[in-house]
Design a protein around this motif. Structure first.
Motif, mmCIF file in Angstrom:
data_model
loop_
_atom_site.group_PDB
_atom_site.id
_atom_site.type_symbol
_atom_site.label_atom_id
_atom_site.label_comp_id
_atom_site.label_asym_id
_atom_site.label_seq_id
_atom_site.Cartn_x
_atom_site.Cartn_y
_atom_site.Cartn_z
ATOM 1 N N ARG A 168 43.909 46.589 48.887
ATOM 2 C CA ARG A 168 45.194 46.378 48.234
ATOM 3 C C ARG A 168 45.205 47.459 47.393
ATOM 4 N N ASP A 169 45.714 47.450 47.250
ATOM 5 C CA ASP A 169 46.683 49.064 45.765
ATOM 6 C C ASP A 169 46.837 48.441 44.517
ATOM 7 N N PRO A 170 45.777 48.713 43.668
ATOM 8 C CA PRO A 170 45.323 48.197 42.608
ATOM 9 C C PRO A 170 46.813 48.205 41.882
ATOM 10 N N ALA A 171 47.960 49.376 42.235
ATOM 11 C CA ALA A 171 48.733 48.675 41.022
ATOM 12 C C ALA A 171 49.428 47.655 42.284
ATOM 13 N N GLU A 172 49.270 46.682 42.564
ATOM 14 C CA GLU A 172 49.874 45.613 43.140
ATOM 15 C C GLU A 172 49.946 44.129 42.532
ATOM 16 N N ARG A 173 51.199 44.109 42.111
ATOM 17 C CA ARG A 173 50.696 42.490 41.315
ATOM 18 C C ARG A 173 50.213 41.421 42.234
ATOM 19 N N VAL A 174 49.562 40.458 42.113
ATOM 20 C CA VAL A 174 48.576 39.681 42.164
ATOM 21 C C VAL A 174 49.755 38.279 42.490
ATOM 22 N N GLU A 175 49.560 37.126 42.060
ATOM 23 C CA GLU A 175 50.690 36.051 42.323
ATOM 24 C C GLU A 175 52.360 36.605 42.541
ATOM 25 N N PRO A 176 52.607 36.458 43.245
ATOM 26 C CA PRO A 176 54.395 36.429 43.274
ATOM 27 C C PRO A 176 54.670 35.390 43.367
ATOM 28 N N PRO A 177 56.359 35.427 42.314
ATOM 29 C CA PRO A 177 56.791 34.469 41.013
ATOM 30 C C PRO A 177 58.257 34.262 42.016
ATOM 31 N N THR A 178 58.432 35.018 43.011
ATOM 32 C CA THR A 178 59.996 34.451 43.497
ATOM 33 C C THR A 178 60.323 34.329 44.956
ATOM 34 N N LEU A 179 60.745 33.781 45.588
ATOM 35 C CA LEU A 179 60.266 33.535 47.144
ATOM 36 C C LEU A 179 60.718 34.883 48.743
ATOM 37 N N VAL B 144 39.655 21.310 48.722
ATOM 38 C CA VAL B 144 39.379 22.674 48.517
ATOM 39 C C VAL B 144 40.279 22.901 47.348
ATOM 40 N N TRP B 145 41.559 21.917 47.536
ATOM 41 C CA TRP B 145 42.655 22.157 46.348
ATOM 42 C C TRP B 145 42.078 22.559 44.965
ATOM 43 N N LEU B 146 41.106 21.294 45.056
ATOM 44 C CA LEU B 146 40.515 21.238 43.481
ATOM 45 C C LEU B 146 39.619 22.217 42.580
ATOM 46 N N LYS B 147 38.532 22.070 44.222
ATOM 47 C CA LYS B 147 37.846 23.780 43.814
ATOM 48 C C LYS B 147 38.410 24.979 43.635
ATOM 49 N N MET B 148 39.501 25.122 44.277
ATOM 50 C CA MET B 148 40.284 26.733 44.448
ATOM 51 C C MET B 148 41.365 26.973 42.912
ATOM 52 N N ARG B 149 41.052 27.720 43.041
ATOM 53 C CA ARG B 149 42.245 28.353 41.670
ATOM 54 C C ARG B 149 42.690 29.325 42.407
ATOM 55 N N PRO B 150 44.264 29.677 41.624
ATOM 56 C CA PRO B 150 44.911 30.282 42.026
ATOM 57 C C PRO B 150 44.942 31.728 41.887
ATOM 58 N N SER B 151 45.611 32.937 42.054
ATOM 59 C CA SER B 151 44.333 34.631 41.959
ATOM 60 C C SER B 151 45.119 34.204 40.237
ATOM 61 N N PRO B 152 43.962 35.536 39.520
ATOM 62 C CA PRO B 152 44.653 35.270 38.281
ATOM 63 C C PRO B 152 46.254 36.622 37.729
ATOM 64 N N PRO B 153 46.872 35.907 36.645
ATOM 65 C CA PRO B 153 47.277 36.889 35.987
ATOM 66 C C PRO B 153 47.659 38.438 36.535
ATOM 67 N N PRO B 154 48.769 39.164 36.639
ATOM 68 C CA PRO B 154 48.718 41.346 36.575
ATOM 69 C C PRO B 154 47.684 41.489 35.662
ATOM 70 N N ASP B 155 48.122 40.579 34.152
ATOM 71 C CA ASP B 155 47.516 41.228 33.088
ATOM 72 C C ASP B 155 46.139 41.518 33.091
ATOM 73 N N SER B 156 45.327 40.685 33.524
ATOM 74 C CA SER B 156 44.351 39.653 33.364
ATOM 75 C C SER B 156 42.981 40.833 33.972
ATOM 76 N N ARG C 86 47.037 27.584 48.205
ATOM 77 C CA ARG C 86 46.215 27.914 46.573
ATOM 78 C C ARG C 86 46.216 28.802 45.452
ATOM 79 N N ARG C 87 45.929 30.058 46.701
ATOM 80 C CA ARG C 87 45.379 31.062 46.296
ATOM 81 C C ARG C 87 46.267 31.885 46.229
#
Length: 483
Positions: free
Chosen positions: A457-468, A437-449, A303-304
């Motif tokens: 973790r590197d501050p320049a690292e994106r949070v959510e992975p859009p590809t495989l 847990v699935w309902l209570k947890m939320r995905p990590s916010p997008p990188p522009d948040s 979920r995260r």
């Protein structure tokens, strides 16, 4: 890391002298590994025919030993039907200090695995270091991880290799990381052929990581893995007489695939999906209730979706599937949880990520692990004083905590109506907890948040992975980050 490793090492040591069975400090496959380690140290080979004839196993196995193997040639050469890397690792401590030193060496491996798991949680998945240290220490001090810290099986070395492999394939694409990943992939099958699927997952992820920008290195890696695969098959064909170590075993004279069973019921084995957790005797949650968190923790990880989440889930699913459908039995002549130990560091990391968000679960998990530590120490005392053993009759322990808790769990060896009903109840409870847990947890916010990066973790690292590819590894830095 040093503190966690030291605690795990110290807590593992009291079990060294515990009896595995009546008349033996080790039993089943354990004396085979130790006897082979003697041969490797003294003769530099895997032939244990002379060690068996001289009864070199008597210091740790006073009664007669089942050789498990057949003569492989006219000279009477015997090779234990187990892969050679664990005896090779134990050869030096076995030769210098005997079976006690060999078990202490495994305790050191468990300590290293705990330290590596802590590092993975903090540096790759950004878990708070204090929380990760407590969670890692509790889980590794409790069964089944503490049990396999001194029992002579390849599970704990495999857990270490899996953890190091995960650290490598989810990290920066440096030469050292690629080398560590390749080393882990190559070494896992030499511990046991059952770890080949986990090694294959790591190999696939490493390929995905190297393909976009490091194609030359990928060619070198693929060549190394191909050579290693050919060497593995050639060695086993030459030494064991087949494609796997099972070829030398007296139980597999009609074919190596008998290790899966003579007439396997794969559909019937599916009940192990729940039984590996909640079976009354061999379920890991029977001895450490904190493992009831396994499914919710993995759901929270999905979920995260932190960078690298898919790799952890893929490795865990592969090991768990092997334990469910490929293993001959869930109820073997070993301590509970053996087939899933290699994947449990993934559970520890996922649990730490879950507890970082759901603080209310922390005391429940701590209580579960402390109950597990109590269960283990009670059994160690009983097994060290002749009242019980670690393998033969551990379920008959006088421990009131285990007896009261296990009465609520199904017995999958006697799959009666009551066990079926209890299995259904626990399956429903586990699924409901995972859904909650699935309902209570939320995905990590997008990188522009507006969100600061978690520790490690590197501050320049994106949070959510859009590809495989990005879903299985840390994403590439955003070139605009920090402007």
């Amino acid at each position: 890391m040093a503190a966690v490793a030291l605690c795990v090492f110290v807590l593992a040591l009291p079990a060294i002298g515990a009896r595995a069975s009546y008349g033996a400090h080790v039993t089943a496959d354990e004396p085979q590994y130790l006897t082979t380690a003697i041969s490797v140290f003294e003769d530099f080979d895997l032939d244990i025919s002379d060690e068996l004839a001289e009864r070199r196993f008597e210091p740790f196995h006073e009664i007669d030993l089942n050789p498990q193997t057949i003569p492989l040639d006219d000279a009477g050469r015997r090779v234990s039907p187990h892969d050679p890397l664990l005896p090779a690792l134990l050869a030096l401590p076995m030769g210098l200090g005997g079976w006690v030193a060999a078990k202490a060496a495994l305790a050191a491996v468990a300590a290293a695995t705990a330290a590596a798991t802590l590092w993975l949680a903090v540096r790759r998945f950004g878990v708070d270091a204090g929380l990760a240290a407590v969670v890692t220490g509790l889980f590794f001090a409790a069964p089944p991880l503490v049990g396999y810290a001194t029992q002579v099986y390849p599970e704990m070395p495999a857990a270490l290799l899996v953890t190091l492999g995960l650290a490598a394939v989810t990290g920066p694409l440096l030469l050292g990381g690629s080398a560590l990943a390749v080393a882990s992939i190559v070494a896992l099958p030499w511990l046991s052929v059952k770890f080949v699927p986990a090694a294959a997952v790591l190999a696939v992820v490493l390929t995905l990581r190297l393909w976009p920008q490091h194609r030359r290195r990928l060619v070198s890696v693929m060549a190394l893995l191909a050579v290693a695969g050919v060497a593995y098959l050639a060695f086993h064909r030459s030494v064991y007489g087949g494609w796997t170590a099972y070829a030398s075993g007296d139980h597999f004279v009609d074919g190596e695939m008998l290790v899966l069973g003579s007439d396997p019921d794969f559909l019937g084995r599916s009940r192990r999906l729940v039984g590996l957790l909640v079976d009354r005797g061999f379920g890991i949650a029977a001895w450490n209730p904190a493992y009831l968190l396994t499914a919710p923790a993995l759901v929270a990880l999905a979920r995260r979706r932190p960078p690298g989440w898919a790799v952890l889930l893929a490795v865990f699913a592969t090991v768990y599937a092997t334990a469910t459908w490929a293993a001959l039995t869930m109820h073997g002549w070993w301590w509970p949880g053996r087939q899933v130990v290699a994947a449990l560091p993934v559970v520890v990391v996922a649990a730490a990520l879950l507890l970082e968000r759901l603080r209310g679960l922390r005391w429940l998990v701590a209580a579960g692990c402390l109950a597990g530590i109590f269960n283990w120490l009670w059994l160690v005392v009983e097994s060290s004083t002749g009242r019980r053993t670690l393998i033969v009759d551990f379920e008959e322990t006088a421990n009131p905590v285990y007896q009261a808790w296990s009465a609520l769990l199904p017995d999958h060896r006697r799959f009666t109506g009551a066990s079926t009903a209890l299995t259904a109840v626990w399956t429903t409870a586990i699924v409901a907890a995972a859904l909650l847990v699935w309902l209570k947890m939320r995905p990590s916010p997008p990188p522009d948040s507006a969100r600061t990066s978690p520790p490690g973790r590197d501050p320049a690292e994106r949070v959510e992975p859009p590809t495989l590819a990005d879903a299985t590894l840390p994403a590439r830095p955003d070139p605009d980050a920090g402007r």
